[in-house]
Design an enzyme around this catalytic site. Structure first.
Site, PDB file in Angstrom:
ATOM      1  N   LYS A  62       0.831  -1.212   0.000  1.00 41.67           N
ATOM      2  CA  LYS A  62       0.000   0.000   0.000  1.00 41.67           C
ATOM      3  C   LYS A  62       0.861   1.255   0.000  1.00 41.67           C
ATOM      4  O   LYS A  62       0.484   2.271  -0.582  1.00 41.67           O
ATOM      5  CB  LYS A  62      -0.934   0.010   1.218  1.00 41.67           C
ATOM      6  CG  LYS A  62      -2.055  -1.013   1.116  1.00 41.67           C
ATOM      7  CD  LYS A  62      -2.907  -0.984   2.380  1.00 41.67           C
ATOM      8  CE  LYS A  62      -3.948  -2.081   2.374  1.00 41.67           C
ATOM      9  NZ  LYS A  62      -4.691  -2.118   3.655  1.00 41.67           N
ATOM     10  N   HIS A 113       0.996  -6.992  17.426  1.00 39.18           N
ATOM     11  CA  HIS A 113      -0.009  -8.061  17.420  1.00 39.18           C
ATOM     12  C   HIS A 113      -0.575  -8.295  18.805  1.00 39.18           C
ATOM     13  O   HIS A 113       0.120  -8.196  19.813  1.00 39.18           O
ATOM     14  CB  HIS A 113       0.512  -9.370  16.833  1.00 39.18           C
ATOM     15  CG  HIS A 113       1.996  -9.583  16.918  1.00 39.18           C
ATOM     16  ND1 HIS A 113       2.662  -9.731  18.089  1.00 39.18           N
ATOM     17  CD2 HIS A 113       2.924  -9.670  15.943  1.00 39.18           C
ATOM     18  CE1 HIS A 113       3.940  -9.903  17.834  1.00 39.18           C
ATOM     19  NE2 HIS A 113       4.137  -9.861  16.538  1.00 39.18           N
TER      20      HIS A 113
HETATM   21  C1  LIG Z   1       9.380  -3.573  21.569  1.00 42.35           C
HETATM   22  C2  LIG Z   1       8.138  -3.507  22.412  1.00 42.35           C
HETATM   23  C3  LIG Z   1       7.653  -2.055  22.464  1.00 42.35           C
HETATM   24  C4  LIG Z   1       7.033  -4.397  21.769  1.00 42.35           C
HETATM   25  O1  LIG Z   1       5.756  -4.084  22.298  1.00 42.35           O
HETATM   26  P1  LIG Z   1       4.685  -5.186  22.740  1.00 42.35           P
HETATM   27  O2  LIG Z   1       3.468  -4.479  23.161  1.00 42.35           O
HETATM   28  O3  LIG Z   1       5.327  -6.167  23.655  1.00 42.35           O
HETATM   29  O4  LIG Z   1       4.374  -6.033  21.424  1.00 42.35           O
HETATM   30  P2  LIG Z   1       3.646  -5.608  20.062  1.00 42.35           P
HETATM   31  O5  LIG Z   1       2.798  -6.767  19.647  1.00 42.35           O
HETATM   32  O6  LIG Z   1       2.952  -4.287  20.111  1.00 42.35           O
HETATM   33  O7  LIG Z   1       4.871  -5.469  19.062  1.00 42.35           O
HETATM   34  C5  LIG Z   1       5.628  -6.580  18.697  1.00 42.35           C
HETATM   35  C6  LIG Z   1       6.449  -6.130  17.526  1.00 42.35           C
HETATM   36  O8  LIG Z   1       7.222  -4.981  17.901  1.00 42.35           O
HETATM   37  C7  LIG Z   1       8.326  -4.895  17.026  1.00 42.35           C
HETATM   38  N1  LIG Z   1       9.519  -4.551  17.818  1.00 42.35           N
HETATM   39  C8  LIG Z   1      10.152  -5.331  18.706  1.00 42.35           C
HETATM   40  N2  LIG Z   1      11.219  -4.677  19.202  1.00 42.35           N
HETATM   41  C9  LIG Z   1      11.246  -3.457  18.597  1.00 42.35           C
HETATM   42  C10 LIG Z   1      12.136  -2.344  18.667  1.00 42.35           C
HETATM   43  N3  LIG Z   1      13.199  -2.334  19.461  1.00 42.35           N
HETATM   44  N4  LIG Z   1      11.878  -1.255  17.902  1.00 42.35           N
HETATM   45  C11 LIG Z   1      10.799  -1.246  17.067  1.00 42.35           C
HETATM   46  N5  LIG Z   1       9.923  -2.292  16.950  1.00 42.35           N
HETATM   47  C12 LIG Z   1      10.151  -3.374  17.719  1.00 42.35           C
HETATM   48  C13 LIG Z   1       8.465  -6.265  16.350  1.00 42.35           C
HETATM   49  O9  LIG Z   1       8.100  -6.122  14.981  1.00 42.35           O
HETATM   50  C14 LIG Z   1       7.465  -7.148  17.092  1.00 42.35           C
HETATM   51  O10 LIG Z   1       6.841  -8.121  16.293  1.00 42.35           O
HETATM   52  P3  LIG Z   1       7.678  -9.344  15.659  1.00 42.35           P
HETATM   53  O11 LIG Z   1       8.457  -9.965  16.768  1.00 42.35           O
HETATM   54  O12 LIG Z   1       6.620 -10.248  15.101  1.00 42.35           O
HETATM   55  O13 LIG Z   1       8.548  -8.744  14.592  1.00 42.35           O
HETATM   56  C15 LIG Z   1       8.386  -4.010  23.851  1.00 42.35           C
HETATM   57  O14 LIG Z   1       8.603  -5.427  23.774  1.00 42.35           O
HETATM   58  C16 LIG Z   1       9.581  -3.336  24.529  1.00 42.35           C
HETATM   59  O15 LIG Z   1       9.585  -2.165  24.812  1.00 42.35           O
HETATM   60  N6  LIG Z   1      10.591  -4.082  24.847  1.00 42.35           N
HETATM   61  C17 LIG Z   1      11.728  -3.550  25.596  1.00 42.35           C
HETATM   62  C18 LIG Z   1      12.956  -3.827  24.919  1.00 42.35           C
HETATM   63  C19 LIG Z   1      13.238  -5.284  24.981  1.00 42.35           C
HETATM   64  O16 LIG Z   1      12.619  -6.047  25.696  1.00 42.35           O
HETATM   65  N7  LIG Z   1      14.197  -5.715  24.197  1.00 42.35           N
HETATM   66  C20 LIG Z   1      14.530  -7.107  24.184  1.00 42.35           C
HETATM   67  C21 LIG Z   1      15.495  -7.398  23.063  1.00 42.35           C
HETATM   68  S1  LIG Z   1      17.064  -6.630  23.341  1.00 42.35           S
END
Ligand SMILES: CC(C)(COP(=O)(O)OP(=O)(O)OC[C@H]1O[C@@H](n2cnc3c(N)ncnc32)[C@H](O)[C@@H]1OP(=O)(O)O)[C@@H](O)C(=O)NCCC(=O)NCCS
Length: 127
Positions: A62, A113
């Site tokens: 899109k 998700h």
């Molecule tokens: C990243 C974060 C905001 C995701 O939010 P959430 O509410 O748990 O999950 P959501 O379903 O909204 O989002 C999941 C998606 O966020 C995205 N995501 C994960 N980490 C991210 C980042 N650092 N920046 C941007 N997007 C991110 C991914 O696409 C993920 O989906 P996928 O695994 O299928 O690719 C949250 O997990 C977070 O703040 N984590 C803290 C950092 C962390 O734990 N890091 C661990 C690895 S070093």
């Protein structure tokens, strides 16, 4: 850098689950790249992650501003997950050439998700 297009999509996770149930590897191989399958299949709830990538591919398409056009292949729009979890977009083949012809040099992507739905937003940018 200029914003050239915006795309979004929402997917019912149950729809992706039923496609996986009915068509198994055939569906996965036609839709997702090897690295996407590697990423999703190792997760506790793989279907959520597949659904997020499905939504991402639709959102990217899109963002091209054309909708689905002949020559675009699902596996040529690939979500690459960085070690931080951040999703990036990698285009290849005819889809990469099509995007380049539209002046698109980079696509920003965000995925989310829940239990029932997965959603993604893509922003297509120029150089
Ligand atoms: C990243 C974060 C905001 C995701 O939010 P959430 O509410 O748990 O999950 P959501 O379903 O909204 O989002 C999941 C998606 O966020 C995205 N995501 C994960 N980490 C991210 C980042 N650092 N920046 C941007 N997007 C991110 C991914 O696409 C993920 O989906 P996928 O695994 O299928 O690719 C949250 O997990 C977070 O703040 N984590 C803290 C950092 C962390 O734990 N890091 C661990 C690895 S070093």
């Amino acid at each position: 850098m200029q914003i050239l297009g915006l795309g979004t999509d929402i997917v019912e996770i149950s729809r992706i689950a039923s496609m996986i149930d009915r068509h198994a590897d055939h569906f996965l191989d036609r839709t997702f790249s090897k690295s996407e399958i590697e990423y999703c299949s190792t997760k506790k709830n793989a279907t959520q992650h597949y659904a997020g990538r499905w939504a991402a591919k639709e959102a990217v398409m899109k963002s091209f501003g054309t909708g689905f056009v002949k020559g675009i292949h699902w596996t040529e729009i690939e979500v690459i997950s960085q070690p931080s979890g951040r999703p990036d977009v990698r285009l290849s083949g005819d889809t990469e050439r099509f995007a380049a012809d539209c002046g698109i040099a980079k696509i920003l992507l965000s995925i989310s998700h829940g239990k029932e739905y997965a959603t993604a937003t893509a922003i297509a940018c120029s150089e």
